[in-house]
Write a protein that holds these residues in place. Structure first.
Motif, short mmCIF file in Angstrom:
data_model
loop_
_atom_site.label_atom_id
_atom_site.label_comp_id
_atom_site.label_asym_id
_atom_site.label_seq_id
_atom_site.Cartn_x
_atom_site.Cartn_y
_atom_site.Cartn_z
N SER A 56 0.84 -1.21 0.00
CA SER A 56 0.00 0.00 0.00
C SER A 56 0.87 1.25 0.00
O SER A 56 0.51 2.27 -0.61
CB SER A 56 -0.93 0.00 1.22
OG SER A 56 -0.20 0.17 2.43
N LEU A 57 2.02 1.19 0.67
CA LEU A 57 2.94 2.32 0.68
C LEU A 57 3.49 2.60 -0.71
O LEU A 57 3.57 3.76 -1.15
CB LEU A 57 4.09 2.02 1.66
CG LEU A 57 5.16 3.11 1.82
CD1 LEU A 57 4.58 4.34 2.50
CD2 LEU A 57 6.34 2.57 2.63
N ILE A 58 3.84 1.54 -1.43
CA ILE A 58 4.36 1.68 -2.80
C ILE A 58 3.29 2.25 -3.72
O ILE A 58 3.54 3.15 -4.54
CB ILE A 58 4.87 0.33 -3.32
CG1 ILE A 58 6.08 -0.14 -2.50
CG2 ILE A 58 5.24 0.41 -4.81
CD1 ILE A 58 6.53 -1.56 -2.81
N LEU A 59 2.07 1.73 -3.61
CA LEU A 59 0.97 2.21 -4.45
C LEU A 59 0.70 3.69 -4.20
O LEU A 59 0.47 4.46 -5.13
CB LEU A 59 -0.30 1.40 -4.16
CG LEU A 59 -0.29 -0.07 -4.59
CD1 LEU A 59 -1.55 -0.77 -4.09
CD2 LEU A 59 -0.18 -0.20 -6.10
N MET A 60 0.76 4.08 -2.93
CA MET A 60 0.52 5.47 -2.57
C MET A 60 1.63 6.38 -3.11
O MET A 60 1.37 7.48 -3.60
CB MET A 60 0.44 5.58 -1.04
CG MET A 60 0.04 6.93 -0.51
SD MET A 60 -0.42 6.82 1.24
CE MET A 60 0.97 5.92 1.93
N GLN A 61 2.88 5.91 -3.05
CA GLN A 61 4.01 6.70 -3.54
C GLN A 61 3.93 6.88 -5.05
O GLN A 61 4.11 7.98 -5.58
CB GLN A 61 5.33 6.01 -3.17
CG GLN A 61 6.57 6.77 -3.60
CD GLN A 61 6.83 7.99 -2.75
OE1 GLN A 61 7.44 7.91 -1.69
NE2 GLN A 61 6.39 9.15 -3.20
N VAL A 62 3.65 5.79 -5.77
CA VAL A 62 3.53 5.86 -7.22
C VAL A 62 2.34 6.71 -7.62
O VAL A 62 2.43 7.55 -8.53
CB VAL A 62 3.40 4.44 -7.83
CG1 VAL A 62 3.12 4.51 -9.32
CG2 VAL A 62 4.66 3.64 -7.58
N GLY A 63 1.22 6.53 -6.93
CA GLY A 63 0.04 7.33 -7.24
C GLY A 63 0.26 8.80 -6.98
O GLY A 63 -0.21 9.66 -7.73
#
Length: 439
Positions: A56-63
């Motif tokens: 979820s952290l990676i998805l949030m960073q990319v988003g």
């Protein structure tokens, strides 16, 4: 990105013990993460394991940075050349005026992001490591730093967000600064940094107001509107909620001011909270609906119609009321095409918001309309603030929220252009002048 994230989040290794999330819940969470909105059905800490929280952290960073920025940076760092057409696409996605020295520009963006998030992570570690220990404390600090800077609004603290830290100056100030920096935009970072370097080399330093005047028109507008919204929002929240015992009524004046400023800053773009928004006055919800609608600045991690678009519409109204043909500010005349685009963006965004709210009201007739408006604008502006309504909504209502989040992230005008049928060549057709009575 949403589909990839969804596949990772439904894996057994991503689930927390006792997680009650369904496949639809995971999909909703993934949409919210990639669009950096912050709306959830179940708290992240109660839904996902450490592995799921890392995903979820990676998805949030990319988003937050934007798919275009990530892909362009990866291609650039691998030494591959991008075609002019692709450069122009990325250039438009980050609102850059030209495509020259593209690789250096992308590296500069990532460098700033790394610096801001690292500083936030280090400062927050001083609070969470003593409380949770090294492992959980460092991860909590990292998660909140990324969530704050990307304006994601997610946390791993449970269902009450940052309520336990409502009086903590370190947590409130650090996250507020991260939210502001993430929401002000790349262009303002670079503009202010270049100007500071020039001023540091001068022997005769002028008053601070001259520093402001040397900023670009874009930076001056973005900073001015942002501070206006923060100051006016803080005062509004402070005055309306001053004696409300369910929010800040029992706080000291300093605590009230800290809580009011934090809610105002996070409400515009991020979605974190230190109070229960189900207990605030209806007027407070209404004021924050207006604030969320404006959102952050172009080229940032924030949503909304953007501060400069809002400024253009207001300037158009002011100049028209004065009988001024041109739209002027600070000795600049704004191009007609620019003002026209601002009005179109404003109207499309408003229409999308009204449509989403209308559908939610049809599906949830017993829910207070101001709460439905609050939830709807929170989704389309990718703020993610909730009056605890999202978990209680039905499937169709949640689908509407997902659509609003998606449209809000890519931009309503982009969606409208994508769906509209276009001729191969744009034709400017003009007929005999038509007269219509207005007013």
């Amino acid at each position: 990105m949403i589909l990839i994230g969804f596949i990772f989040l439904i894996l057994p290794i991503s689930q927390a013990p006792g997680s009650e999330a369904t496949l639809f819940d995971h999909f909703f969470h993934t949409v919210s993460l990639v669009t950096v909105t912050g709306l959830v059905i179940h708290p992240v800490a109660q839904t996902y394991s450490l592995f799921g929280q890392i995903i979820s952290l990676i998805l949030m960073q990319v988003g937050g940075l934007g798919i275009m920025t990530i892909v362009a940076s990866a291609v650039s760092f691998m030494g591959r050349k991008m075609s002019l057409k692709n450069k122009l696409v990325v250039q438009a996605s980050i609102n850059r005026e030209d495509a020259t020295d593209f690789r250096s520009f992308m590296r500069l963006i990532l460098r700033y992001v790394l610096i801001f998030e690292s500083l936030g992570f280090i400062l927050l570690s001083f609070r969470f490591v003593p409380e949770f220990g090294w492992g959980r404390g460092l991860f909590t600090a990292l998660y909140l730093a990324v969530s704050g800077f990307t304006n994601g609004g997610f946390d791993t603290l449970g269902a009450v967000s940052l309520a336990a830290y409502v009086h903590d100056p370190l947590v409130n100030i650090v996250i507020s600064v991260l939210i502001f920096l993430g929401g002000i935009g790349f262009h303002v970072w670079f503009d202010v940094t270049k100007l500071i370097k020039r001023w540091s080399q001068r022997t005769n330093k002028k008053h601070i107001r001259f520093f402001f005047r040397e900023l670009s028109l874009h930076s001056r507008l973005a900073i001015s509107v942002s501070f206006f919204l923060i100051i006016s929002g803080t005062l509004t929240f402070l005055l309306v909620e001053f004696n409300n015992p369910n929010t800040i009524g029992d706080f000291t004046f300093g605590q009230k001011l800290l809580a009011s400023s934090f809610q105002t800053i996070t409400m515009r773009t991020a979605g974190m909270t230190t109070i229960d928004f189900t207990e605030v006055h209806s007027f407070t919800l209404f004021s924050f609906i207006l604030s969320m609608f404006v959102g952050g600045s172009p080229g940032s991690t924030a949503g909304g119609i953007k501060t400069t678009t809002f400024a253009m519409v207001v300037l158009l109204i002011i100049n028209e009321s004065k009988g001024q043909k041109n739209v002027n500010i600070w000795n600049y005349t704004l191009p007609v095409s620019l003002v026209r685009n601002a009005v179109v963006i404003f109207l499309i965004f408003l229409a999308t918001f009204i449509g989403g709210t209308g559908l939610l009201s049809l599906l949830n007739p017993k829910v207070d309309f101001i709460v439905l408006m609050f939830e709807s604008v929170s989704a389309i502006t990718t703020v993610g603030m909730s009056a605890r309504l999202t978990p209680t909504l039905g499937v169709l209502s949640r689908v509407i929220l997902m659509i609003l989040m998606f449209v809000g992230r890519i931009g309503p005008i982009t969606m409208a252009e994508t769906l509209a049928r276009k001729d191969k060549e744009t034709k400017n057709i003009q007929f005999v002048d038509g007269k219509v009575i207005l007013g």
